[in-house]
Design a protein around this motif. Structure first.
Motif, PDB file in Angstrom:
ATOM      1  N   GLN A  79      -0.603   1.460 -16.560  1.00  0.00           N
ATOM      2  CA  GLN A  79      -0.553   1.777 -15.220  1.00  0.00           C
ATOM      3  C   GLN A  79      -1.784   1.551 -14.308  1.00  0.00           C
ATOM      4  N   ARG A  80      -2.409   0.716 -14.896  1.00  0.00           N
ATOM      5  CA  ARG A  80      -3.667   0.164 -13.962  1.00  0.00           C
ATOM      6  C   ARG A  80      -3.518  -0.280 -12.611  1.00  0.00           C
ATOM      7  N   ASP A  81      -2.305  -0.882 -12.396  1.00  0.00           N
ATOM      8  CA  ASP A  81      -1.831  -1.404 -10.959  1.00  0.00           C
ATOM      9  C   ASP A  81      -1.647  -0.002 -10.289  1.00  0.00           C
ATOM     10  N   ILE A  82      -0.976   0.981 -10.705  1.00  0.00           N
ATOM     11  CA  ILE A  82      -0.646   2.233 -10.186  1.00  0.00           C
ATOM     12  C   ILE A  82      -1.842   2.940  -9.746  1.00  0.00           C
ATOM     13  N   SER A  83      -3.018   2.870 -10.888  1.00  0.00           N
ATOM     14  CA  SER A  83      -4.328   3.540 -10.223  1.00  0.00           C
ATOM     15  C   SER A  83      -4.803   2.699  -9.124  1.00  0.00           C
ATOM     16  N   ALA A  84      -4.926   1.462  -9.177  1.00  0.00           N
ATOM     17  CA  ALA A  84      -5.391   0.634  -7.998  1.00  0.00           C
ATOM     18  C   ALA A  84      -4.715   0.958  -6.624  1.00  0.00           C
ATOM     19  N   ARG A  85      -3.519   0.700  -6.844  1.00  0.00           N
ATOM     20  CA  ARG A  85      -2.488   1.101  -5.548  1.00  0.00           C
ATOM     21  C   ARG A  85      -2.867   2.327  -4.952  1.00  0.00           C
ATOM     22  N   PHE A  86      -3.047   3.363  -5.540  1.00  0.00           N
ATOM     23  CA  PHE A  86      -3.297   4.717  -5.101  1.00  0.00           C
ATOM     24  C   PHE A  86      -4.581   4.913  -4.583  1.00  0.00           C
ATOM     25  N   ALA A  87      -5.316   4.118  -4.879  1.00  0.00           N
ATOM     26  CA  ALA A  87      -6.944   4.010  -4.474  1.00  0.00           C
ATOM     27  C   ALA A  87      -7.085   3.081  -3.266  1.00  0.00           C
ATOM     28  N   GLY A  88      -6.073   2.015  -2.866  1.00  0.00           N
ATOM     29  CA  GLY A  88      -6.079   1.134  -1.781  1.00  0.00           C
ATOM     30  C   GLY A  88      -5.668   1.769  -0.598  1.00  0.00           C
ATOM     31  N   PRO A  89      -5.173   0.794   0.252  1.00  0.00           N
ATOM     32  CA  PRO A  89      -4.845   0.942   1.716  1.00  0.00           C
ATOM     33  C   PRO A  89      -3.842   2.196   1.585  1.00  0.00           C
ATOM     34  N   VAL A  90      -3.800   3.253   2.565  1.00  0.00           N
ATOM     35  CA  VAL A  90      -2.909   4.338   2.471  1.00  0.00           C
ATOM     36  C   VAL A  90      -1.162   3.666   2.833  1.00  0.00           C
ATOM     37  N   ASP A  91      -1.358   2.719   3.754  1.00  0.00           N
ATOM     38  CA  ASP A  91       0.067   2.289   4.072  1.00  0.00           C
ATOM     39  C   ASP A  91       0.887   1.409   2.973  1.00  0.00           C
ATOM     40  N   ALA A  92       0.130   1.113   2.125  1.00  0.00           N
ATOM     41  CA  ALA A  92       0.707   0.323   0.936  1.00  0.00           C
ATOM     42  C   ALA A  92       1.187   1.125  -0.293  1.00  0.00           C
ATOM     43  N   ARG A  93       0.656   2.385  -0.323  1.00  0.00           N
ATOM     44  CA  ARG A  93       0.820   3.014  -1.691  1.00  0.00           C
ATOM     45  C   ARG A  93       2.081   3.126  -1.972  1.00  0.00           C
ATOM     46  N   TRP A  94       3.189   3.519  -0.939  1.00  0.00           N
ATOM     47  CA  TRP A  94       4.445   3.900  -1.683  1.00  0.00           C
ATOM     48  C   TRP A  94       5.346   2.525  -1.385  1.00  0.00           C
ATOM     49  N   ARG A  95       4.930   1.424  -1.004  1.00  0.00           N
ATOM     50  CA  ARG A  95       5.773   0.516  -0.575  1.00  0.00           C
ATOM     51  C   ARG A  95       6.345  -0.312  -1.864  1.00  0.00           C
ATOM     52  N   ASP A  96       7.787  -0.305  -1.788  1.00  0.00           N
ATOM     53  CA  ASP A  96       8.688  -0.922  -2.751  1.00  0.00           C
ATOM     54  C   ASP A  96       8.251  -0.058  -4.276  1.00  0.00           C
ATOM     55  N   LEU A  97       8.205   1.259  -4.364  1.00  0.00           N
ATOM     56  CA  LEU A  97       7.750   1.862  -5.374  1.00  0.00           C
ATOM     57  C   LEU A  97       8.800   3.060  -5.630  1.00  0.00           C
ATOM     58  N   ALA A  98       9.423   2.829  -6.680  1.00  0.00           N
ATOM     59  CA  ALA A  98      10.586   3.881  -6.953  1.00  0.00           C
ATOM     60  C   ALA A  98       9.622   5.072  -7.477  1.00  0.00           C
ATOM     61  N   TRP A  99      10.275   6.255  -7.055  1.00  0.00           N
ATOM     62  CA  TRP A  99       9.583   7.670  -7.576  1.00  0.00           C
ATOM     63  C   TRP A  99      10.814   8.626  -7.334  1.00  0.00           C
ATOM     64  N   GLU A 100      10.773   9.689  -8.239  1.00  0.00           N
ATOM     65  CA  GLU A 100      11.590  10.743  -8.404  1.00  0.00           C
ATOM     66  C   GLU A 100      11.181  12.003  -7.848  1.00  0.00           C
ATOM     67  N   SER A 101      12.132  12.862  -7.255  1.00  0.00           N
ATOM     68  CA  SER A 101      11.646  14.197  -6.793  1.00  0.00           C
ATOM     69  C   SER A 101      11.572  15.012  -7.988  1.00  0.00           C
ATOM     70  N   LEU A 102      10.577  15.853  -7.968  1.00  0.00           N
ATOM     71  CA  LEU A 102      10.708  16.887  -9.021  1.00  0.00           C
ATOM     72  C   LEU A 102      11.536  17.997  -8.405  1.00  0.00           C
ATOM     73  N   SER A 103      11.744  19.260  -9.203  1.00  0.00           N
ATOM     74  CA  SER A 103      12.477  20.387  -8.936  1.00  0.00           C
ATOM     75  C   SER A 103      11.944  20.956  -7.850  1.00  0.00           C
ATOM     76  N   ASP A 104      10.417  21.017  -7.624  1.00  0.00           N
ATOM     77  CA  ASP A 104      10.105  21.760  -6.292  1.00  0.00           C
ATOM     78  C   ASP A 104       9.731  20.637  -5.116  1.00  0.00           C
TER      79      ASP A 104
END
Ligand SMILES: Cc1cc2nc3c(=O)[nH]c(=O)nc-3n(C[C@H](O)[C@H](O)[C@H](O)COP(=O)(O)O)c2cc1C
Length: 161
Positions: A79-104
């Motif tokens: 997940q090096r790409d994820i590490s770089a993505r979330f250290a990069g420009p804020v507006d691109a961090r979640w672009r086209d990224l699948a994520w799941e909602s935890l119970s909270d």
């Protein structure tokens, strides 16, 4: 600062660590926020506490404080790409990224080695950073994966087994 800041950064960079992405839902916008953080540590077993350190002016600070909860996504070695993505420009961090909602409601990143769902219990000032302390509520683990390791400004390759 009396220490030369380059020497200080270099010295701290000699410490190898895992890499996390801290995520939360900003209650003002109902949108996910996240940032790459290596300054993460276990703190207490009973109660089960963890901490991470974030620059005071970081884009996620107010959202995490307002949410009162966050998730620690401990990254796997693929997940090096994820590490770089979330250290990069804020507006691109979640672009086209699948994520799941935890119970909270906190966002979990698929493929993470471990995800800790936490309630924020305290924020403490630490120089130009803030120390966030959270109590772990639930744990999700991915079997068989290995951690991403960061050291000296780069990622370490595991030797082949
Ligand atoms: C591997 C890695 C580890 C990082 N660790 C931290 C950290 O522990 N704390 C921190 O504030 N920023 C850390 N950063 C920098 C943040 O990810 C981010 O780039 C910076 O804080 C700016 O965040 P912002 O755009 O959300 O304000 C790290 C970056 C990388 C690539």
């Amino acid at each position: 600062m009396s220490l030369d800041s380059r020497s200080f950064r270099k010295a701290l960079g000699s410490f190898a660590s895992g890499v996390t992405v801290i995520t939360a839902i900003d209650p003002e916008t109902d949108s996910p926020v996240g940032v790459t953080v290596s300054a993460f540590s276990s703190l207490s077993l009973d109660p089960p506490l963890v901490l991470f350190c974030l620059g005071r002016t970081g884009s996620c600070v107010s959202a995490i404080e307002a949410a009162g909860r966050f998730a620690v996504n401990i990254l796997a070695d693929d997940q090096r790409d994820i590490s770089a993505r979330f250290a990069g420009p804020v507006d691109a961090r979640w672009r086209d990224l699948a994520w799941e909602s935890l119970s909270d409601g906190s966002p979990a990143l698929p493929g993470a080695l471990t995800v800790l769902e936490c309630v924020l219990t305290r924020t403490i000032e630490g120089g130009d950073h803030l120390i966030f302390i959270g109590e772990v509520q639930t744990i999700l683990s991915r079997d068989g994966a290995r951690p991403l390791i960061y050291q000296g400004g780069g990622y370490l390759d595991f030797p082949l087994p």
